[in-house]
Design a protein around this motif. Structure first.
Motif, mmCIF file in Angstrom:
data_model
loop_
_atom_site.group_PDB
_atom_site.id
_atom_site.type_symbol
_atom_site.label_atom_id
_atom_site.label_comp_id
_atom_site.label_asym_id
_atom_site.label_seq_id
_atom_site.Cartn_x
_atom_site.Cartn_y
_atom_site.Cartn_z
ATOM 1 N N GLN A 56 -23.817 9.372 1.990
ATOM 2 C CA GLN A 56 -22.949 8.219 1.746
ATOM 3 C C GLN A 56 -22.775 8.031 0.244
ATOM 4 O OE1 GLN A 56 -24.295 4.031 2.282
ATOM 5 N NE2 GLN A 56 -22.840 4.045 3.993
ATOM 6 N N TRP A 57 -21.556 7.623 -0.157
ATOM 7 C CA TRP A 57 -21.314 7.365 -1.569
ATOM 8 C C TRP A 57 -20.335 6.205 -1.711
ATOM 9 C CZ3 TRP A 57 -19.661 11.495 1.189
ATOM 10 C CH2 TRP A 57 -18.274 11.650 1.361
ATOM 11 N N THR A 58 -20.326 5.663 -2.890
ATOM 12 C CA THR A 58 -19.405 4.574 -3.195
ATOM 13 C C THR A 58 -18.083 5.167 -3.694
ATOM 14 O OG1 THR A 58 -21.277 3.195 -3.812
ATOM 15 C CG2 THR A 58 -19.086 2.463 -4.529
ATOM 16 N N LYS A 59 -16.993 4.709 -3.143
ATOM 17 C CA LYS A 59 -15.684 5.201 -3.531
ATOM 18 C C LYS A 59 -15.411 4.866 -4.997
ATOM 19 C CE LYS A 59 -10.790 4.911 -2.333
ATOM 20 N NZ LYS A 59 -9.784 4.250 -1.495
ATOM 21 N N VAL A 60 -14.848 5.818 -5.720
ATOM 22 C CA VAL A 60 -14.548 5.627 -7.145
ATOM 23 C C VAL A 60 -13.114 5.118 -7.266
ATOM 24 C CG1 VAL A 60 -14.373 6.710 -9.398
ATOM 25 C CG2 VAL A 60 -16.160 7.430 -7.780
ATOM 26 N N GLU A 61 -12.991 3.848 -7.586
ATOM 27 C CA GLU A 61 -11.683 3.215 -7.770
ATOM 28 C C GLU A 61 -10.744 3.604 -6.628
ATOM 29 O OE1 GLU A 61 -10.377 4.116 -11.691
ATOM 30 O OE2 GLU A 61 -12.097 3.127 -12.636
ATOM 31 N N VAL A 112 -17.222 21.797 0.236
ATOM 32 C CA VAL A 112 -16.494 21.062 1.257
ATOM 33 C C VAL A 112 -15.618 20.046 0.553
ATOM 34 C CG1 VAL A 112 -16.646 19.576 3.274
ATOM 35 C CG2 VAL A 112 -18.386 21.348 2.895
ATOM 36 N N ASN A 113 -14.304 20.096 0.784
ATOM 37 C CA ASN A 113 -13.378 19.108 0.240
ATOM 38 C C ASN A 113 -13.262 17.965 1.225
ATOM 39 O OD1 ASN A 113 -12.753 20.605 -2.124
ATOM 40 N ND2 ASN A 113 -11.379 21.906 -0.898
ATOM 41 N N ILE A 114 -13.436 16.753 0.722
ATOM 42 C CA ILE A 114 -13.495 15.580 1.584
ATOM 43 C C ILE A 114 -12.457 14.586 1.105
ATOM 44 C CG2 ILE A 114 -14.967 13.735 2.460
ATOM 45 C CD1 ILE A 114 -17.377 15.534 1.612
ATOM 46 N N THR A 115 -11.687 14.085 2.020
ATOM 47 C CA THR A 115 -10.738 13.027 1.705
ATOM 48 C C THR A 115 -11.214 11.753 2.369
ATOM 49 O OG1 THR A 115 -8.899 14.571 1.567
ATOM 50 C CG2 THR A 115 -8.342 12.260 1.899
ATOM 51 N N HIS A 116 -11.353 10.713 1.560
ATOM 52 C CA HIS A 116 -11.842 9.451 2.084
ATOM 53 C C HIS A 116 -11.059 8.333 1.443
ATOM 54 C CE1 HIS A 116 -14.550 6.507 3.707
ATOM 55 N NE2 HIS A 116 -14.621 5.949 2.500
ATOM 56 N N SER A 117 -10.527 7.423 2.250
ATOM 57 C CA SER A 117 -9.583 6.448 1.705
ATOM 58 C C SER A 117 -10.102 5.029 1.639
ATOM 59 C CB SER A 117 -8.291 6.483 2.527
ATOM 60 O OG SER A 117 -8.574 6.175 3.876
ATOM 61 N N GLU A 118 -10.996 4.658 2.499
ATOM 62 C CA GLU A 118 -11.405 3.258 2.555
ATOM 63 C C GLU A 118 -12.920 3.135 2.564
ATOM 64 O OE1 GLU A 118 -9.680 1.297 5.823
ATOM 65 O OE2 GLU A 118 -7.597 1.707 5.247
ATOM 66 N N GLY A 119 -13.418 2.079 1.884
ATOM 67 C CA GLY A 119 -14.841 1.752 1.924
ATOM 68 C C GLY A 119 -15.725 2.854 1.390
ATOM 69 N N PRO A 121 -12.822 12.568 -13.798
ATOM 70 C CA PRO A 121 -13.092 11.196 -13.361
ATOM 71 C C PRO A 121 -14.598 10.940 -13.337
ATOM 72 C CG PRO A 121 -12.583 12.554 -11.479
ATOM 73 C CD PRO A 121 -12.359 13.406 -12.692
ATOM 74 N N PRO A 122 -14.982 9.655 -13.301
ATOM 75 C CA PRO A 122 -16.428 9.352 -13.260
ATOM 76 C C PRO A 122 -17.031 9.746 -11.920
ATOM 77 C CG PRO A 122 -15.156 7.352 -12.973
ATOM 78 C CD PRO A 122 -14.167 8.434 -13.310
ATOM 79 N N ASP A 123 -18.344 9.987 -11.974
ATOM 80 C CA ASP A 123 -19.082 10.218 -10.717
ATOM 81 C C ASP A 123 -19.185 8.914 -9.941
ATOM 82 O OD1 ASP A 123 -19.694 12.947 -10.985
ATOM 83 O OD2 ASP A 123 -21.315 12.460 -12.399
ATOM 84 N N THR A 124 -19.376 9.057 -8.655
ATOM 85 C CA THR A 124 -19.651 7.875 -7.841
ATOM 86 C C THR A 124 -20.926 7.213 -8.344
ATOM 87 O OG1 THR A 124 -20.114 7.057 -5.623
ATOM 88 C CG2 THR A 124 -20.901 9.265 -6.141
ATOM 89 N N GLU A 125 -20.948 5.885 -8.287
ATOM 90 C CA GLU A 125 -22.136 5.181 -8.776
ATOM 91 C C GLU A 125 -23.307 5.320 -7.812
ATOM 92 O OE1 GLU A 125 -21.153 1.179 -9.582
ATOM 93 O OE2 GLU A 125 -19.797 1.650 -11.248
#
Length: 709
Positions: A198-203, A217-224, A179-183
């Protein structure tokens, strides 16, 4: 490269190789037909793979490869591929696949995958070269992992999947494109022990992996926007972070940033000096950090300091003002939390500081109040006195001082803890008054004064009658002559000891000059037993005293207006008496004025022997000249107390005068008129008038006569 279909009756040339997720733990693989489900391994990666080298020498055309997941093999359609001698991981750019029709799809992704073209020969009877090329919408983002080895056909319940032992094959696992990197991947905050990223969520992708410091570190992030705080870090340290977007088991290439933790604050931050327009700050250097930032008054100053304790002077400030300073250690771009202090500028000095009074043991000082500042410090003799003054001009009396001593006083305006530069004056205490102030002599025009010298004093002032005379003298007993004075005058003297500008309270003394000598004394009356002396009274403040050199003489004073008269009685006739008249003033006597009194003689008491041609008598008393005068002719008696005049005119009355020559002046002593016997007559008698009468006749006598009887 050739591909051999191991079960020709069950394979089609244009069959599609597909992978369909049956459940989260399985994959279904097929080439033209569906094989039985196999357990789905985790994504193929270094951490989930092992590498096996070929146990036998590689064939000339290549080696067989097999993908191994977590130690359990997955069997896919085998193809022959010419591989390098040594096992290696080939980057996607070095392996190409030509997939015109076949598709690989993963349930739920919605992404199109790559297509694989079946090999031209369905039978894998021997190794052959087969170029692979990546095509399709995912471009060269496809990641393909290979493991190669030579092996015999594995045991399988499906005979059609058996691979002949003489075929060198490659088990190919096609992983969908990363997948693409975060912008946007950045650090947003940091502390001494943590960095928040901080990063921008990819799709719709919610899974990310963060690498740093050999940690994952595995990170799960769902919103924003995604955020993650990395803690347990070391202050003032630079860290490299890589954030990978993870779709299914495929990571992105990764976005890299560097970020730093905040440095610690300086251990010590303080103000060390100030004046009216600046404050000097000092801090302890933090480790090897040379960059600092100072905030004050909405201003920011970047400071570079490399050695020892740092100092910085903030200038252009307002006097008597409190400032808040925040000092931050800066490592790279990251500041520390900041150390805060408040400091004040020094207030201005008072506009006027002076001494207004002093005595022998104290000095009173005065100054102008500075604005609304009520606190002042007075420094003198290594002493500090804190003074609070709220209204008008400030005053303070410094007591317990030593007479005739010079003191330096400094008054400092104090704002908070900060003193002004200080205004300094010199002031002195009053010297002691001279002791034993007295007169030791005087004459008609001067008075000699004397006193004991005062410690530390060399100068004195004598004031009198509105005049001042300054002089210097350092002896223990000081003597000074005041001259050009008026005789017979009382002077009020004030003696001041002088130390610098300060004079003592003064010692007072009244002293007169000697009165003048009487200019003249007249003996206005002389009698047999008394005389009168007279002189002019020129000053009513003076007194006079007459003294006669005869203890029996009695002198009485009688004043009439401006005439002073002395009556001298109980004298003897024809005697000479010396006298003196002295002017007295304030117990002082002038030089005596001498004089002589000569009493008169009583000429009538003399026994005079008178004939018709002489007078003779013995006179008791002083006389130096005796004369007998008749008309214009004067007879002078020989010198001596016997007065004798001869050849006198008979019948004449002579004035006998006695005089006394006193200092070439003839004093009349007495006078008396004595007639002498008239001349003698020779008479003749004769008859006259026929005998009836008698006539007497005589010759005309010489001398003086008036009648004949």
């Amino acid at each position: 490269m050739t591909v051999r279909d191991l079960s020709p009756t069950r394979r089609r040339r244009d069959a599609t190789l597909s992978s369909t997720g049956v459940n989260p733990n399985t994959r279904r693989l097929s080439w033209g037909a569906t094989s039985k489900p196999q357990p789905s391994p985790p994504p193929l990666s270094v951490g989930h793979s092992r590498v096996e080298e070929s146990p036998a020498p590689l064939e000339e055309m290549g080696s067989r490869a097999h993908a191994v997941h977590g130690g359990e093999p997955d069997y896919f359609q085998s193809i022959s591929l010419d591989l390098p001698h040594k096992l290696r991981l080939l980057p996607p750019s070095e392996v190409t696949f030509h997939v015109p029709r076949a598709s690989l799809s993963i349930r739920g992704s919605g992404r199109r995958s790559l297509h694989l073209r079946p090999p031209p020969n369905p039978l894998c009877t021997g190794p052959s070269r087969f170029p692979l090329q990546v095509v399709g919408p995912l471009g060269d983002g496809l990641a393909s992992l290979f493991r190669a080895w030579t092996r015999r056909s594995p045991t399988s319940p499906d005979p059609s999947s058996a691979v002949p032992a003489d075929v060198t094959c490659l088990d190919l696992v096609v992983v969908m494109r990363a997948p693409p990197d975060t912008e946007n991947f950045k650090h947003i905050t940091q502390t001494e022990t943590s960095i928040t990223l901080q990063w921008t969520k990819v799709e719709e992708i919610n899974t990310y992996t963060l690498h740093y410091n050999d940690m994952k570190v595995n990170i799960t992030h769902s919103e924003g926007s995604g955020t993650y705080t990395v803690s347990g870090l070391t202050s003032a340290t630079e860290y490299s972070f890589t954030l990978l977007t993870v779709f299914d088991y495929a990571p992105s290439r990764g976005k890299n940033i560097t970020a730093v933790t905040a440095p610690p604050d300086t251990g010590n931050f303080e103000h060390i000096a100030q004046n009216e327009t600046s404050i000097t700050l000092q801090w302890t250097k933090v480790g090897e950090i040379n960059t600092y930032t100072l905030h004050y008054n909405d201003m920011k100053v970047n400071i570079t300091h490399s050695e020892g304790s740092g100092t910085y002077t903030v200038s252009g400030l307002t006097s008597a003002t409190e400032y808040s300073f925040t000092f931050l250690t800066v490592f790279d771009y990251a500041p520390s939390r900041g150390k805060n202090i408040t400091a004040v500028t020094a207030p201005p000095d008072t506009g006027n500081f002076k001494h207004i009074t002093q005595n022998e043991t104290s000095i009173t000082l005065q100054w102008t109040k500075v604005g609304e500042i009520n606190t002042y410090t007075l420094h003198y003799n290594d002493k500090d006195v804190n003074i609070t003054h709220s209204e008008g001009n400030g005053t303070y009396t410094v007591s317990g001082l030593t007479s005739a001593t010079r003191y330096n006083f400094t008054v400092l305006t104090v704002f908070d803890y900060a003193p002004s530069r200080g205004k300094t004056i010199t002031a002195v205490t009053v010297p002691e008054n001279p002791a034993d102030f007295k007169t030791i002599g005087q004459n008609e025009t001067s008075i000699t004064l004397q006193w004991k010298g005062v410690t530390n004093v060399q100068e004195y002032i004598v004031s009198f009658n509105g005049l001042e005379k300054n002089f210097s003298q350092t002896t223990e007993n000081v003597t000074h002559v005041i001259s050009n004075l008026e005789s017979g005058t009382r002077y009020n003297f004030r003696l001041l000891s002088v130390f610098d500008y300060a004079t003592s309270s003064g010692a007072n003394l009244t002293a007169p000059t000697v009165p003048p000598k009487v200019s003249s004394v007249s003996v206005t009356e002389r009698f047999l037993d008394r005389a009168t002396l007279e002189l002019n009274d020129t000053n009513k403040g003076w007194k006079y005293k007459a003294v006669v050199n005869d203890p029996d003489a009695v002198v009485n004073e009688n004043n009439f207006k401006n005439i002073v008269s002395f009556s001298v009685t109980n004298l003897k006739p024809g005697s000479e008496y010396s006298f003196s008249v002295t002017t007295t003033f304030s117990g002082l006597n002038s030089t005596p004025h001498p004089g002589v009194i000569v009493t008169t003689i009583d000429c009538s008491s003399v026994t005079w022997d008178v004939t018709n041609s002489s007078i003779r008598g013995t006179v008791e008393g002083l006389f130096s000249k005796a004369t007998a005068s008749y008309e214009s002719k004067t007879h002078v008696s020989p010198v001596g107390k016997t007065v004798s005049f001869t050849d006198l005119h008979p019948g004449a009355t002579y004035e006998i005068s006695l005089e006394y020559n006193l200092s070439s002046k003839l004093l009349p002593q007495c006078s008396i008129k004595l007639p002498i016997i008239p001349p003698s007559l020779t008479a003749r008698c004769s008859y006259w008038a026929s005998g009836y009468g008698t006539g007497i006749s005589w010759d005309t006598p010489g001398g003086v006569w008036t009648a004949v009887e």
